[in-house]
Design a protein around this motif. Structure first.
Motif, PDB file in Angstrom:
ATOM      1  N   ALA A 185       4.675 -25.172 -17.155  1.00  0.00           N
ATOM      2  CA  ALA A 185       3.481 -25.468 -16.354  1.00  0.00           C
ATOM      3  C   ALA A 185       3.231 -26.972 -16.286  1.00  0.00           C
ATOM      4  O   ALA A 185       2.839 -27.504 -15.226  1.00  0.00           O
ATOM      5  N   LYS A 186       3.461 -27.680 -17.389  1.00  0.00           N
ATOM      6  CA  LYS A 186       3.245 -29.123 -17.400  1.00  0.00           C
ATOM      7  C   LYS A 186       4.295 -29.856 -16.557  1.00  0.00           C
ATOM      8  O   LYS A 186       3.973 -30.813 -15.841  1.00  0.00           O
ATOM      9  N   ILE A 187       5.543 -29.423 -16.645  1.00  0.00           N
ATOM     10  CA  ILE A 187       6.593 -30.040 -15.824  1.00  0.00           C
ATOM     11  C   ILE A 187       6.319 -29.771 -14.345  1.00  0.00           C
ATOM     12  O   ILE A 187       6.478 -30.653 -13.495  1.00  0.00           O
ATOM     13  N   LYS A 188       5.887 -28.554 -14.046  1.00  0.00           N
ATOM     14  CA  LYS A 188       5.554 -28.207 -12.662  1.00  0.00           C
ATOM     15  C   LYS A 188       4.436 -29.105 -12.131  1.00  0.00           C
ATOM     16  O   LYS A 188       4.507 -29.616 -10.996  1.00  0.00           O
ATOM     17  N   ALA A 189       3.399 -29.328 -12.943  1.00  0.00           N
ATOM     18  CA  ALA A 189       2.286 -30.189 -12.516  1.00  0.00           C
ATOM     19  C   ALA A 189       2.759 -31.620 -12.294  1.00  0.00           C
ATOM     20  O   ALA A 189       2.338 -32.284 -11.337  1.00  0.00           O
ATOM     21  N   ALA A 190       3.628 -32.108 -13.173  1.00  0.00           N
ATOM     22  CA  ALA A 190       4.160 -33.467 -13.006  1.00  0.00           C
ATOM     23  C   ALA A 190       5.006 -33.562 -11.745  1.00  0.00           C
ATOM     24  O   ALA A 190       4.950 -34.559 -11.011  1.00  0.00           O
ATOM     25  N   GLU A 191       5.785 -32.513 -11.463  1.00  0.00           N
ATOM     26  CA  GLU A 191       6.621 -32.522 -10.265  1.00  0.00           C
ATOM     27  C   GLU A 191       5.768 -32.426  -8.999  1.00  0.00           C
ATOM     28  O   GLU A 191       6.091 -33.052  -7.979  1.00  0.00           O
ATOM     29  N   GLU A 192       4.679 -31.684  -9.061  1.00  0.00           N
ATOM     30  CA  GLU A 192       3.760 -31.623  -7.919  1.00  0.00           C
ATOM     31  C   GLU A 192       3.170 -32.993  -7.617  1.00  0.00           C
ATOM     32  O   GLU A 192       2.987 -33.366  -6.451  1.00  0.00           O
ATOM     33  N   LEU A 193       2.880 -33.756  -8.661  1.00  0.00           N
ATOM     34  CA  LEU A 193       2.382 -35.117  -8.458  1.00  0.00           C
ATOM     35  C   LEU A 193       3.461 -35.984  -7.812  1.00  0.00           C
ATOM     36  O   LEU A 193       3.183 -36.807  -6.932  1.00  0.00           O
ATOM     37  N   GLY A 194       4.715 -35.791  -8.218  1.00  0.00           N
ATOM     38  CA  GLY A 194       5.808 -36.512  -7.575  1.00  0.00           C
ATOM     39  C   GLY A 194       5.950 -36.153  -6.110  1.00  0.00           C
ATOM     40  O   GLY A 194       6.179 -37.026  -5.256  1.00  0.00           O
ATOM     41  N   ASP A 195       5.822 -34.869  -5.798  1.00  0.00           N
ATOM     42  CA  ASP A 195       5.860 -34.442  -4.396  1.00  0.00           C
ATOM     43  C   ASP A 195       4.782 -35.152  -3.576  1.00  0.00           C
ATOM     44  O   ASP A 195       5.025 -35.629  -2.459  1.00  0.00           O
ATOM     45  N   ALA A 196       3.569 -35.204  -4.122  1.00  0.00           N
ATOM     46  CA  ALA A 196       2.454 -35.842  -3.414  1.00  0.00           C
ATOM     47  C   ALA A 196       2.705 -37.338  -3.232  1.00  0.00           C
ATOM     48  O   ALA A 196       2.394 -37.912  -2.178  1.00  0.00           O
TER      49      ALA A 196
END
Length: 345
Positions: free
Chosen positions: A127-138
């Motif tokens: 979940a934490k890696i996913k959130a970090a990757e979502e920030l990268g996408d943005a």
């Protein structure tokens, strides 16, 4: 069961471990400062730090006894009811090892036992890696909307980094790569003062640390006019990545997943232009194990979190890399959502 419980279960009754690297200190205790040592046995969990961090340690490492370094590490170790003390041989200096030899215990290298549990991520880590990757996408979406010919690579890197830091990232997970034009043929072309020009490939490889975990993604775009050769290379890399992701699953050899991408690039005549491995695991550190590589002996396991990043790099022309993070299961779950059709701005 806590992470330290899992490590305890892997120890013999006469064994303890001395943990000194920040990634493992954080993983097992939750303590977010590297100025510390963990001592873990079947019956005790001890965190040793200095007075600057003891209050923080009591808050973050609730399952650990907190000791001040002034108590002397050797005294604490001699009181442990163990004969063998494992240590992290890959992160210990000669001077540290010399000090450990004075602790009165038999020293055994235990890097794999200590770090090995980090290979398989639990749900909270994913979940934490996913959130970090979502920030990268943005950050990528924001940057593509605002970058243009005439900017320097460093200006683009700053735009990516500022967006991520402004939105709660603690830092970048590695030096941001922005490589344009012929410099995009450099797989690790860290952002320079080169001006981005019409017709340039621009490869952006970047990530952030959010809540202690890393993100990592790469996209390659074209500024202005796109040539037929640029599109050809891009399509080959995308086809290679898509093939590898479709074949990534638990129980499959990591080398075979690498081969799924490498075969496509080689059959297109660019095998010599893809010199690195297909991907690496991501977690507390940006490069973890296992990896997708031709010589890997690992088998992909459920909840391994690994990048898939094939590339083609042609000297004096340019290069393309496309990178996503996937979670291994019966099939691959892709955590990276940015579009992968060729973007021309």
């Amino acid at each position: 069961m806590t992470r330290s419980d899992k490590l305890c279960a892997a120890l013999n009754d006469n064994e303890g471990v001395l943990i000194t690297s920040y990634p493992n200190i954080f993983y097992y205790s939750g303590f977010t400062t590297e100025d510390a040592v963990l001592l873990i046995t079947k019956t005790r969990r001890i965190l040793v730090t200095d007075s600057r961090y003891t209050v923080q340690a009591h808050i973050e490492a609730k399952d650990f006894e907190i000791h001040d370094i002034t108590e002397k590490l050797d005294v604490i170790v001699r009181e442990l009811d163990v004969e063998v003390l494992g240590f992290e041989e890959k992160s210990v200096t000669i001077s540290q090892f010399a000090m450990y030899q004075k602790l009165g215990k038999k020293l055994i290298p235990m890097q794999e036992k200590i770090s090995g549990l980090r290979r398989i991520k639990d749900d909270s880590e994913i979940a934490k890696i996913k959130a970090a990757e979502e920030l990268g996408d943005a950050a990528f979406l924001y940057t593509v909307k605002n970058m243009h010919a005439g900017m320097t690579e460093r200006e683009v890197a700053l735009m990516l980094e500022f967006y991520m830091r402004k939105n709660c990232a603690s830092r970048t997970s590695f030096d941001t790569i922005v490589a344009s034009g012929v410099r995009s043929s450099m797989p690790h072309g860290v952002a320079s003062n080169k001006v981005i020009e019409d017709g340039d490939f621009v490869t952006m490889d970047f990530g952030c640390v959010l809540d202690g975990y890393c993100s990592d993604m790469t996209r390659t775009i074209v500024v202005g006019h796109c040539s037929e050769k640029q599109r050809e290379i891009y399509d080959i890399v995308l086809k290679a990545q898509t093939s590898a992701i479709s074949q990534a699953c638990a129980g499959k050899k990591c080398a075979d997943i690498d081969k799924a991408a490498r075969d496509i690039i080689e059959s297109a005549g660019y095998g010599k232009n893809f010199g690195h491995s297909l991907g690496h695991s991501v977690g507390i550190e940006i490069h973890e194990m296992p990896c997708f590589a031709p010589k890997s002996h690992d088998v992909a396991q459920k909840n391994n979190v690994i990048t898939v990043e094939p590339g083609i790099y042609i000297e004096n022309f340019g290069g393309v890399r496309i990178e996503d993070i996937i979670v291994i299961g019966e099939t691959a779950q892709n955590l990276t959502k940015s579009a992968k059709e060729l973007i021309i701005i």
